[in-house]
Design a protein around this motif. Structure first.
Motif, PDB file in Angstrom:
ATOM      1  N   LEU A   5      39.446 -14.007  10.543  1.00  0.00           N
ATOM      2  CA  LEU A   5      39.357 -12.754   9.800  1.00  0.00           C
ATOM      3  C   LEU A   5      40.423 -12.649   8.711  1.00  0.00           C
ATOM      4  CD1 LEU A   5      38.514 -10.158  12.586  1.00  0.00           C
ATOM      5  CD2 LEU A   5      36.976 -11.270  10.961  1.00  0.00           C
ATOM      6  N   LYS A   6      41.612 -13.155   8.989  1.00  0.00           N
ATOM      7  CA  LYS A   6      42.677 -13.125   7.987  1.00  0.00           C
ATOM      8  C   LYS A   6      42.270 -13.928   6.757  1.00  0.00           C
ATOM      9  CE  LYS A   6      47.545 -14.266   7.259  1.00  0.00           C
ATOM     10  NZ  LYS A   6      48.787 -14.810   7.883  1.00  0.00           N
ATOM     11  N   ASP A   7      41.691 -15.114   6.984  1.00  0.00           N
ATOM     12  CA  ASP A   7      41.272 -15.954   5.861  1.00  0.00           C
ATOM     13  C   ASP A   7      40.067 -15.350   5.134  1.00  0.00           C
ATOM     14  OD1 ASP A   7      43.259 -17.809   6.383  1.00  0.00           O
ATOM     15  OD2 ASP A   7      41.989 -18.959   7.760  1.00  0.00           O
ATOM     16  N   ILE A   8      39.169 -14.685   5.874  1.00  0.00           N
ATOM     17  CA  ILE A   8      38.025 -14.034   5.226  1.00  0.00           C
ATOM     18  C   ILE A   8      38.515 -12.908   4.320  1.00  0.00           C
ATOM     19  CG2 ILE A   8      36.006 -12.596   5.664  1.00  0.00           C
ATOM     20  CD1 ILE A   8      35.534 -14.277   8.206  1.00  0.00           C
ATOM     21  N   ARG A   9      39.451 -12.118   4.810  1.00  0.00           N
ATOM     22  CA  ARG A   9      40.001 -11.037   3.980  1.00  0.00           C
ATOM     23  C   ARG A   9      40.680 -11.594   2.731  1.00  0.00           C
ATOM     24  NH1 ARG A   9      41.266  -8.831   9.093  1.00  0.00           N
ATOM     25  NH2 ARG A   9      43.397  -9.641   8.990  1.00  0.00           N
ATOM     26  N   ALA A  10      41.404 -12.718   2.884  1.00  0.00           N
ATOM     27  CA  ALA A  10      42.063 -13.336   1.733  1.00  0.00           C
ATOM     28  C   ALA A  10      41.042 -13.843   0.723  1.00  0.00           C
ATOM     29  CB  ALA A  10      42.965 -14.482   2.204  1.00  0.00           C
ATOM     30  N   ALA A  11      39.949 -14.427   1.225  1.00  0.00           N
ATOM     31  CA  ALA A  11      38.892 -14.897   0.327  1.00  0.00           C
ATOM     32  C   ALA A  11      38.272 -13.733  -0.434  1.00  0.00           C
ATOM     33  CB  ALA A  11      37.826 -15.647   1.129  1.00  0.00           C
ATOM     34  N   HIS A  12      38.104 -12.603   0.253  1.00  0.00           N
ATOM     35  CA  HIS A  12      37.537 -11.421  -0.403  1.00  0.00           C
ATOM     36  C   HIS A  12      38.489 -10.876  -1.468  1.00  0.00           C
ATOM     37  CE1 HIS A  12      35.959  -7.044  -0.089  1.00  0.00           C
ATOM     38  NE2 HIS A  12      35.327  -7.697  -1.039  1.00  0.00           N
ATOM     39  N   THR A  13      39.778 -10.841  -1.166  1.00  0.00           N
ATOM     40  CA  THR A  13      40.766 -10.389  -2.149  1.00  0.00           C
ATOM     41  C   THR A  13      40.731 -11.267  -3.386  1.00  0.00           C
ATOM     42  OG1 THR A  13      42.205  -9.516  -0.404  1.00  0.00           O
ATOM     43  CG2 THR A  13      43.223  -9.975  -2.536  1.00  0.00           C
ATOM     44  N   SER A  14      40.606 -12.574  -3.180  1.00  0.00           N
ATOM     45  CA  SER A  14      40.516 -13.505  -4.303  1.00  0.00           C
ATOM     46  C   SER A  14      39.255 -13.259  -5.116  1.00  0.00           C
ATOM     47  CB  SER A  14      40.535 -14.945  -3.766  1.00  0.00           C
ATOM     48  OG  SER A  14      40.365 -15.878  -4.801  1.00  0.00           O
ATOM     49  N   TRP A  15      38.142 -12.990  -4.443  1.00  0.00           N
ATOM     50  CA  TRP A  15      36.880 -12.719  -5.147  1.00  0.00           C
ATOM     51  C   TRP A  15      37.017 -11.481  -6.032  1.00  0.00           C
ATOM     52  CZ3 TRP A  15      33.389  -8.872  -5.876  1.00  0.00           C
ATOM     53  CH2 TRP A  15      32.129  -9.223  -6.347  1.00  0.00           C
ATOM     54  N   LYS A  16      37.632 -10.424  -5.498  1.00  0.00           N
ATOM     55  CA  LYS A  16      37.795  -9.199  -6.273  1.00  0.00           C
ATOM     56  C   LYS A  16      38.682  -9.440  -7.490  1.00  0.00           C
ATOM     57  CE  LYS A  16      39.004  -6.682  -2.662  1.00  0.00           C
ATOM     58  NZ  LYS A  16      39.394  -5.521  -1.827  1.00  0.00           N
ATOM     59  N   ALA A  17      39.730 -10.240  -7.333  1.00  0.00           N
ATOM     60  CA  ALA A  17      40.631 -10.523  -8.451  1.00  0.00           C
ATOM     61  C   ALA A  17      39.904 -11.285  -9.564  1.00  0.00           C
ATOM     62  CB  ALA A  17      41.827 -11.332  -7.960  1.00  0.00           C
ATOM     63  N   ARG A  18      38.969 -12.149  -9.164  1.00  0.00           N
ATOM     64  CA  ARG A  18      38.224 -12.929 -10.167  1.00  0.00           C
ATOM     65  C   ARG A  18      37.193 -12.086 -10.901  1.00  0.00           C
ATOM     66  NH1 ARG A  18      37.754 -16.418  -5.820  1.00  0.00           N
ATOM     67  NH2 ARG A  18      35.488 -16.115  -5.727  1.00  0.00           N
ATOM     68  N   HIS A  19      36.639 -11.099 -10.223  1.00  0.00           N
ATOM     69  CA  HIS A  19      35.536 -10.340 -10.810  1.00  0.00           C
ATOM     70  C   HIS A  19      35.954  -9.004 -11.406  1.00  0.00           C
ATOM     71  CE1 HIS A  19      33.367 -13.256  -8.321  1.00  0.00           C
ATOM     72  NE2 HIS A  19      32.357 -13.050  -9.139  1.00  0.00           N
ATOM     73  N   GLU A  20      37.111  -8.510 -11.037  1.00  0.00           N
ATOM     74  CA  GLU A  20      37.595  -7.253 -11.595  1.00  0.00           C
ATOM     75  C   GLU A  20      38.609  -7.581 -12.669  1.00  0.00           C
ATOM     76  OE1 GLU A  20      40.388  -3.709  -9.957  1.00  0.00           O
ATOM     77  OE2 GLU A  20      38.579  -4.072  -8.796  1.00  0.00           O
ATOM     78  N   LEU A  21      38.216  -7.462 -13.925  1.00  0.00           N
ATOM     79  CA  LEU A  21      39.050  -7.872 -15.037  1.00  0.00           C
ATOM     80  C   LEU A  21      39.808  -6.663 -15.586  1.00  0.00           C
ATOM     81  CD1 LEU A  21      36.423 -10.131 -16.831  1.00  0.00           C
ATOM     82  CD2 LEU A  21      38.179 -10.815 -15.177  1.00  0.00           C
ATOM     83  N   PRO A  22      41.107  -6.546 -15.277  1.00  0.00           N
ATOM     84  CA  PRO A  22      41.858  -5.360 -15.702  1.00  0.00           C
ATOM     85  C   PRO A  22      41.884  -5.186 -17.210  1.00  0.00           C
ATOM     86  CG  PRO A  22      43.090  -6.657 -14.075  1.00  0.00           C
ATOM     87  CD  PRO A  22      41.917  -7.477 -14.496  1.00  0.00           C
ATOM     88  N   ALA A  23      41.815  -6.306 -17.956  1.00  0.00           N
ATOM     89  CA  ALA A  23      41.921  -6.208 -19.407  1.00  0.00           C
ATOM     90  C   ALA A  23      40.578  -5.945 -20.081  1.00  0.00           C
ATOM     91  CB  ALA A  23      42.525  -7.500 -19.960  1.00  0.00           C
ATOM     92  N   ALA A  24      39.508  -5.861 -19.277  1.00  0.00           N
ATOM     93  CA  ALA A  24      38.175  -5.665 -19.852  1.00  0.00           C
ATOM     94  C   ALA A  24      38.053  -4.272 -20.443  1.00  0.00           C
ATOM     95  CB  ALA A  24      37.110  -5.876 -18.784  1.00  0.00           C
ATOM     96  N   PRO A  25      37.167  -4.100 -21.431  1.00  0.00           N
ATOM     97  CA  PRO A  25      36.940  -2.752 -21.995  1.00  0.00           C
ATOM     98  C   PRO A  25      36.490  -1.783 -20.909  1.00  0.00           C
ATOM     99  CG  PRO A  25      35.877  -4.450 -23.334  1.00  0.00           C
ATOM    100  CD  PRO A  25      36.354  -5.118 -22.073  1.00  0.00           C
ATOM    101  N   LEU A  26      36.676  -0.492 -21.163  1.00  0.00           N
ATOM    102  CA  LEU A  26      36.333   0.512 -20.170  1.00  0.00           C
ATOM    103  C   LEU A  26      34.844   0.524 -19.847  1.00  0.00           C
ATOM    104  CD1 LEU A  26      38.505   3.574 -21.266  1.00  0.00           C
ATOM    105  CD2 LEU A  26      38.952   1.919 -19.457  1.00  0.00           C
ATOM    106  N   THR A  27      34.041  -0.020 -20.757  1.00  0.00           N
ATOM    107  CA  THR A  27      32.601  -0.015 -20.530  1.00  0.00           C
ATOM    108  C   THR A  27      32.110  -1.274 -19.830  1.00  0.00           C
ATOM    109  OG1 THR A  27      32.292  -0.912 -22.759  1.00  0.00           O
ATOM    110  CG2 THR A  27      32.138   1.492 -22.497  1.00  0.00           C
ATOM    111  N   ALA A  28      33.001  -2.181 -19.451  1.00  0.00           N
ATOM    112  CA  ALA A  28      32.591  -3.447 -18.859  1.00  0.00           C
ATOM    113  C   ALA A  28      31.936  -3.237 -17.502  1.00  0.00           C
ATOM    114  CB  ALA A  28      33.802  -4.369 -18.705  1.00  0.00           C
TER     115      ALA A  28
END
Length: 598
Positions: free
Chosen positions: A350-373
């Motif tokens: 479960l610890k590794d699954i949570r870490a994999a999910h955190t990594s997925w969110k970091a890859r797909h949530e682009l903080p620098a993207a425009p507000l309409t992204a």
């Protein structure tokens, strides 16, 4: 074989060829309704559904009498039945999503705002419909079949066209049959429906079997027999039920055997010879699984109040007990399907699954993207197959952790995870932490209701169903008019579609709406991009006080207000305190049963 002459007439069938049922199958795959369970319509069911839908809409400020909703919903049911008949003519039909069912079928004639409310609660509504419109009873011979298959080491699977797999899982639990099945494959959870042969292939592979060495048992010609033939099942069997002879169009495929009840299947399985040792179909019998599975300055009231859930409505604390219980559930279910895993191994994954999910969110949530992204949300299948799959595969093989995604996920495990992904996700969401409602939330919701300000919950979550359960357990559901959850919408904050969907559902003016969140980079950005006029951040959630203090005046993630706790937003919006209720929660109508352990 010749095609049947007309719709509504079932094909003639010949006695079962000896070869088709002569050899014991690697796995026995059963349809749900008409095979495992008999169904009986409840004449009063649709009126109960209309009453419940009226209550749901009223919470969002849409007052449509149940009597007016009844013909709308009945018409949707008729249209949905016609769609299912048409879909069974296709080579590889996909399944409708819950949002499509409630937006395009049940809710199509309703005003856009009301329709948006129903789409936002489509999964729960569809479960309620399934449990309300029919009664279910175990068919003769099924319990004997379960015992016989267990004694012979033949794994069982469910393969069902279902618009609410969660309801079907609950029904099996209610009848004490859930643990008999190594996998349950429902069309709304895997996205394809019979006669698409992929649904049978998923079930077979999940149990470590080949479709060509499985028996498939259904109760319809146009869906079950055709699907079984397309999948190349070793034997295709029908058990008669009320829809067996109601064929919507001519069907050329015929079954290998037709039984009036599943009792005939018991005799056939008992008589079948085990595969010869060394033959491709030979399979060692498995041991049974063990264990338990402002107010703006002008003086106007807010047009709507949008609340985040985690960190705003409630705060959560980790709980080792609930996490271990989920690990035990995961280990038990995997072991039941032939993928042996201990509870301790599952807990470590479960610890590794949570870490994999955190990594997925970091890859797909682009903080620098425009507000309409567009910011996508992970779906249950991607989470469990693509992220958790490699982690579980390493645990099963004993391979040390190297890099996420490096492990090869065996075909059978991949199929099992795909079939069980939705049930696993709700159980995982329930076990992540224990929520506690924040001080001031109840008073805020009561004040909003007293003032006629509609409320929506707008939350990033892996499972909106689990959030609804938490709100219901806390006695807060009656105050919420609209629910918008990222896993159900397919997008996550800071994507502005989440607050925008809530505003549409409540028919609210964005400029006079208020949003209360706890994350600048998600909640504030999403609300701003959706045109929400007033954004509040509350301390004590997931953002530190130092991070809040560091926000520059010109930062688009800077809120209009920062409050210490949830006792303050009501005063900011100009909502007068509401008197506490005189009694408990009002009746909520017929509610879907929770799925124990799913």
């Amino acid at each position: 074989m010749t095609e049947t002459p007309a719709a509504g007439t079932a094909p003639a069938t010949s006695p079962a060829p000896a070869a088709a049922l002569a050899t014991r199958p690697q796995a026995l795959l059963l349809d749900f309704g008409g095979v495992v369970l008999a169904t009986r319509k409840r004449p009063e069911g649709m009126a109960e559904v209309a009453g419940h839908v009226a209550e749901v809409l009223a919470r969002a400020g849409h007052h449509i009498p149940a009597a007016d909703l009844l013909p709308v919903l009945s018409g949707g049911r008729t249209a949905l039945r016609d769609w299912k008949n048409s879909a069974s003519r296709r080579l590889a039909p996909r399944e409708l999503t819950h949002r499509e069912i409630w937006g395009d079928f049940f809710g199509a004639p309703l005003p856009p705002a009301a329709r948006e409310v129903l789409m936002g609660q489509a999964g729960a509504l569809q479960q309620m419909v399934t449990l309300t419109l029919a009664e279910h009873s175990v068919r003769p011979g099924i319990r004997e079949l379960v015992e016989l298959a267990d004694s012979l080491g033949v794994p069982l699977g469910i393969v069902s066209n279902a618009h609410s797999g969660r309801a079907h899982r609950a029904i099996l639990e209610r009848h004490g049959l859930a643990e008999a099945f190594g996998v349950q494959v429902y069309s709304d959870e895997v996205g394809v429906r019979k006669p698409n042969p992929e649904i049978i292939d998923i079930a077979a592979r999940a149990l470590g079997a080949e479709p060509g060495r499985c028996w498939y048992v259904g109760d319809t010609y146009d869906r079950d027999v055709v699907a079984g033939r397309r999948a190349g099942a070793a034997a295709v069997v029908l058990t008669r039920h009320r829809h067996t002879d109601e064929v919507p169009f001519p069907v050329s495929d015929v079954p290998d055997a037709v039984f009036d009840t599943p009792e005939g299947l018991v005799a056939a399985l008992r008589a079948a010879e085990p595969p010869r040792a060394g033959s491709p179909g030979a399979r060692a019998a498995r041991e049974p699984a063990t264990g338990r599975p402002g107010r703006p300055g002008g003086g106007e009231l807010p047009s709507a109040l949008l609340l985040d859930h985690g960190g705003v409505i409630s705060v959560s604390r980790p709980d080792d007990g609930v996490r271990r219980a989920f690990a035990e559930l995961l280990a038990t279910r995997l072991t039941r399907a032939g993928h042996t895993l201990t509870t301790d191994q599952a807990l470590r994954t479960l610890k590794d699954i949570r870490a994999a999910h955190t990594s997925w969110k970091a890859r797909h949530e682009l903080p620098a993207a425009p507000l309409t992204a567009t910011v996508p949300e992970i779906d249950a299948t991607t989470f469990w197959v693509e992220l958790a799959g490699p982690v579980i595969a390493r645990a099963l093989s004993g391979t040390p952790v190297a890099a996420f995604g490096a492990a090869v996920v065996p075909d059978g495990l991949r199929a099992w995870l795909r079939a069980e992904a939705h049930a696993l996700m709700v159980a995982y969401a329930r076990a992540k932490s224990v929520p506690v409602v924040r001080r001031g939330v109840r008073e805020l919701l009561r004040a909003a209701r007293a003032a006629g300000v509609p409320v929506a919950v707008v939350s990033n979550t892996v499972n909106g169903r689990a959030v609804r359960e938490k709100l219901d357990a806390a006695g807060l559901t009656e105050y919420v008019g609209a629910h918008v959850y990222s896993d159900e919408l397919g997008r996550r904050k800071p994507d502005p579609e989440l607050p925008a969907a809530a505003l549409r559902a409540l028919d609210a003016d964005p400029a006079h709406a208020w949003f209360v969140g706890d994350k600048p980079a998600r909640d504030v950005l999403a609300a701003r991009a959706a045109g929400v006029g007033h954004v509040v951040l509350v301390r004590g959630g997931s953002t530190s006080d130092d991070a809040l203090a560091a926000l520059a005046d010109d930062d688009p993630a800077r809120p209009d207000h920062v409050v210490d706790d949830m006792t303050e937003p009501a005063a900011l919006m100009g909502l007068a305190p509401a008197a506490p209720p005189d009694s408990g929660r009002p009746p909520a109508g017929r509610q879907p049963d929770p799925v124990p352990g799913s």
